[in-house]
Scaffold this active site. Structure first.
Site, PDB file in Angstrom:
ATOM      1  N   GLU A  81       0.829  -1.214   0.000  1.00  0.00           N
ATOM      2  CA  GLU A  81       0.000   0.000   0.000  1.00  0.00           C
ATOM      3  C   GLU A  81       0.857   1.255   0.000  1.00  0.00           C
ATOM      4  O   GLU A  81       0.581   2.220  -0.718  1.00  0.00           O
ATOM      5  CB  GLU A  81      -0.917   0.014   1.233  1.00  0.00           C
ATOM      6  N   GLU A  84       2.324   1.845  -3.357  1.00  0.00           N
ATOM      7  CA  GLU A  84       1.300   2.358  -4.274  1.00  0.00           C
ATOM      8  C   GLU A  84       1.016   3.828  -3.979  1.00  0.00           C
ATOM      9  O   GLU A  84       0.858   4.646  -4.891  1.00  0.00           O
ATOM     10  CB  GLU A  84       0.040   1.520  -4.069  1.00  0.00           C
ATOM     11  N   CYS A 106      -8.274  -2.625   3.624  1.00  0.00           N
ATOM     12  CA  CYS A 106      -8.396  -3.843   4.426  1.00  0.00           C
ATOM     13  C   CYS A 106      -9.777  -4.069   5.015  1.00  0.00           C
ATOM     14  O   CYS A 106     -10.017  -5.091   5.627  1.00  0.00           O
ATOM     15  CB  CYS A 106      -7.340  -3.861   5.518  1.00  0.00           C
ATOM     16  N   SER A 126      -6.681   1.143  -2.604  1.00  0.00           N
ATOM     17  CA  SER A 126      -5.431   0.466  -2.977  1.00  0.00           C
ATOM     18  C   SER A 126      -5.776  -0.933  -3.468  1.00  0.00           C
ATOM     19  O   SER A 126      -6.702  -1.572  -2.956  1.00  0.00           O
ATOM     20  CB  SER A 126      -4.534   0.374  -1.749  1.00  0.00           C
ATOM     21  N   LYS A 165     -15.522 -10.317   7.003  1.00  0.00           N
ATOM     22  CA  LYS A 165     -14.393 -11.125   6.525  1.00  0.00           C
ATOM     23  C   LYS A 165     -14.875 -12.471   6.003  1.00  0.00           C
ATOM     24  O   LYS A 165     -14.221 -13.101   5.174  1.00  0.00           O
ATOM     25  CB  LYS A 165     -13.363 -11.329   7.644  1.00  0.00           C
ATOM     26  N   GLU A 168     -15.626 -11.637   2.570  1.00  0.00           N
ATOM     27  CA  GLU A 168     -14.381 -11.434   1.809  1.00  0.00           C
ATOM     28  C   GLU A 168     -13.752 -12.795   1.440  1.00  0.00           C
ATOM     29  O   GLU A 168     -13.316 -13.000   0.302  1.00  0.00           O
ATOM     30  CB  GLU A 168     -13.391 -10.618   2.638  1.00  0.00           C
ATOM     31  N   GLU A 173     -12.291 -13.943  -6.425  1.00  0.00           N
ATOM     32  CA  GLU A 173     -10.926 -13.548  -6.788  1.00  0.00           C
ATOM     33  C   GLU A 173      -9.899 -14.027  -5.760  1.00  0.00           C
ATOM     34  O   GLU A 173      -8.700 -13.978  -6.028  1.00  0.00           O
ATOM     35  CB  GLU A 173     -10.823 -12.036  -7.032  1.00  0.00           C
ATOM     36  N   CYS A 310     -11.594  -2.139  13.824  1.00  0.00           N
ATOM     37  CA  CYS A 310     -11.838  -3.573  14.045  1.00  0.00           C
ATOM     38  C   CYS A 310     -11.984  -3.939  15.526  1.00  0.00           C
ATOM     39  O   CYS A 310     -12.575  -4.965  15.849  1.00  0.00           O
ATOM     40  CB  CYS A 310     -10.720  -4.393  13.428  1.00  0.00           C
TER      41      CYS A 310
HETATM   42 FE1  SF4 Z   1     -14.241  -3.396   8.602  1.00  0.00          FE
HETATM   43 FE2  SF4 Z   1     -15.459  -3.748  10.931  1.00  0.00          FE
HETATM   44 FE3  SF4 Z   1     -14.489  -5.826   9.607  1.00  0.00          FE
HETATM   45 FE4  SF4 Z   1     -12.789  -4.124  10.745  1.00  0.00          FE
HETATM   46  S1  SF4 Z   1     -14.260  -5.442  11.811  1.00  0.00           S
HETATM   47  S2  SF4 Z   1     -12.623  -4.980   8.678  1.00  0.00           S
HETATM   48  S3  SF4 Z   1     -13.915  -2.190  10.484  1.00  0.00           S
HETATM   49  S4  SF4 Z   1     -16.180  -4.496   8.947  1.00  0.00           S
END
Ligand code: SF4
Length: 382
Positions: A81, A84, A106, A126, A165, A168, A173, A310
């Site tokens: 990052e 970049e 992230c 990024s 997550k 994600e 991908e 987080c």
């Molecule tokens: Fe985003 Fe909340 Fe997950 Fe952290 S805990 S990556 S702020 S959604």
């Protein structure tokens, strides 16, 4: 549920117990920065207490083969990052056409929100993968391969403070065919459930160190877990790389604090940076609206969907006095950073070794192949 509706909580506790009980599976776990200062609350520790060594011990007792640290991969994310960021800044100062601000990438909830609601701005984040995905790619494609294990044999498990997550991890991908880089995500609350149902009390667990080489981290990587931390980590590396200096003060108080939308102006040597930080839904949307309307200009921004970042993620233990607990968790991370021998991502020896041996340098062809991703405009149906 996740603050931007990225996903509702799906339970992966049985997946972990199943993989531990399967002899041919190699169970490889990574732990995100924010988990270690919150999970102890379920076992009577004060919010903010760093129980990372007990976590490693408890996971080993459960039968996990390797316990690594996502924070190591956070340092890798910063290397990419920051490179970049530097590249975009240099083009900007030469008067070339370049997209600014750059957004740290992230937070998958926020990336999804941009794809859906700001499709004209998908070139802002990024392209560096999140620490979770960088860890999983390297664990499966470099580390396991070197030990002679196939991707299919590895169960790559991420302990995260986050429900988004899970979404994600399921993005195509981040897969090779039907083998995903991160097989599944266990939230902090799910891990508490596993420990309690298995009779594991963190108070009774002996400290153990993370496994290496994917376990050594810098203080910059650890502050990823709180609002303002990712951009602070990126700023440490970007400024020191551009100016070629070693800064005395790397705690940028201008980037810290609890306002939902804050602006910091940093002047270091010949570098002047205007940086925006937002956390929580409403303030973050306000920031993007102002950028889109041309009312605000930033060189770089950090957006975290959850209040506090987080440490306040949707998968963390619930707190009655939320702000008090968030501040203690944030201070827990700041203390780890302050007491770390290495506080800059670019000084992490295991990160340097990864580039020397496999990836050449940040933004190299090999680094692009393994550590970067793409975003896709997703138009909401009205
Ligand atoms: Fe985003 Fe909340 Fe997950 Fe952290 S805990 S990556 S702020 S959604």
């Amino acid at each position: 549920s996740c603050p931007v509706g990225a996903i509702f909580e799906g339970d992966n506790t049985l997946s972990l117990l199943r993989d531990i009980a399967t002899p041919k599976k190699l169970v490889v776990v990574q732990i995100a920065p924010a988990v270690r200062v919150a999970i102890g609350e379920a076992f009577g520790f004060e919010p903010g207490t760093n129980v990372e060594k007990k976590l490693v011990g408890a996971l080993k007792k459960l039968g996990v083969d390797y316990v690594f640290d996502t924070t190591w991969a956070a340092d890798m994310t910063i290397m990419e990052e920051a490179a970049e960021f530097q590249e975009r800044l240099e083009k900007f100062y030469k008067g070339e056409d370049v997209r600014l601000p750059i957004l740290t990438s992230c937070c998958p909830a926020w990336v999804k929100f941009i794809e859906q609601n700001y499709p004209d701005m998908v070139d802002v984040p990024s392209t560096a993968k999140s620490p979770m995905e960088i860890f999983s790619t390297i664990a499966k494609d470099i580390w396991a391969k070197e030990l002679g294990y196939s991707r299919e044999r590895v169960a790559s498990v991420a302990i995260m403070p986050c429900l988004a997550k899970k979404y994600e991890a399921s993005r195509e991908e981040f897969s090779r065919g039907d083998n995903y880089d991160t097989d599944y995500v266990i939230s902090t609350r799910e891990l508490i459930k596993i420990f309690k149902e298995s009779g594991i009390d963190l108070n009774d667990i002996e400290d153990m160190e993370f496994d290496n080489p994917l376990g050594e981290y810098s203080g910059a990587g650890i502050i990823f877990g709180r609002t303002g931390g990712v951009i602070e980590a990126a700023t440490r590396t970007t400024i020191e790389t551009i100016t070629g200096t070693h800064l005395d003060n790397i705690e940028f108080n201008e980037l810290r604090g609890w306002d939902g939308f804050r602006v910091a102006e940093l002047t270091i040597g010949h570098i002047e940076l205007r940086i925006g930080v937002a956390h929580g839904l409403e303030e973050a949307a306000k920031m993007l609206d102002k950028i889109r309307a041309g009312e605000e200009f930033f060189h770089a921004i950090e957006i975290m969907a959850c209040k506090g970042g987080c440490i306040g993620g949707g998968g963390q233990p619930k707190a009655l006095k939320k702000q008090v607990v968030l501040e203690k968790r944030a201070e827990g991370l700041n203390n780890i950073d302050r007491n770390s021998k290495i506080r800059r991502s670019h000084e992490n020896p295991y990160v340097k070794a990864m580039y020397d041996k496999y990836l050449d340098y940040p933004l190299s062809h090999k680094a692009h192949e393994l550590l970067h991703t793409r975003y896709f405009p997703k138009f909401n149906k009205k």
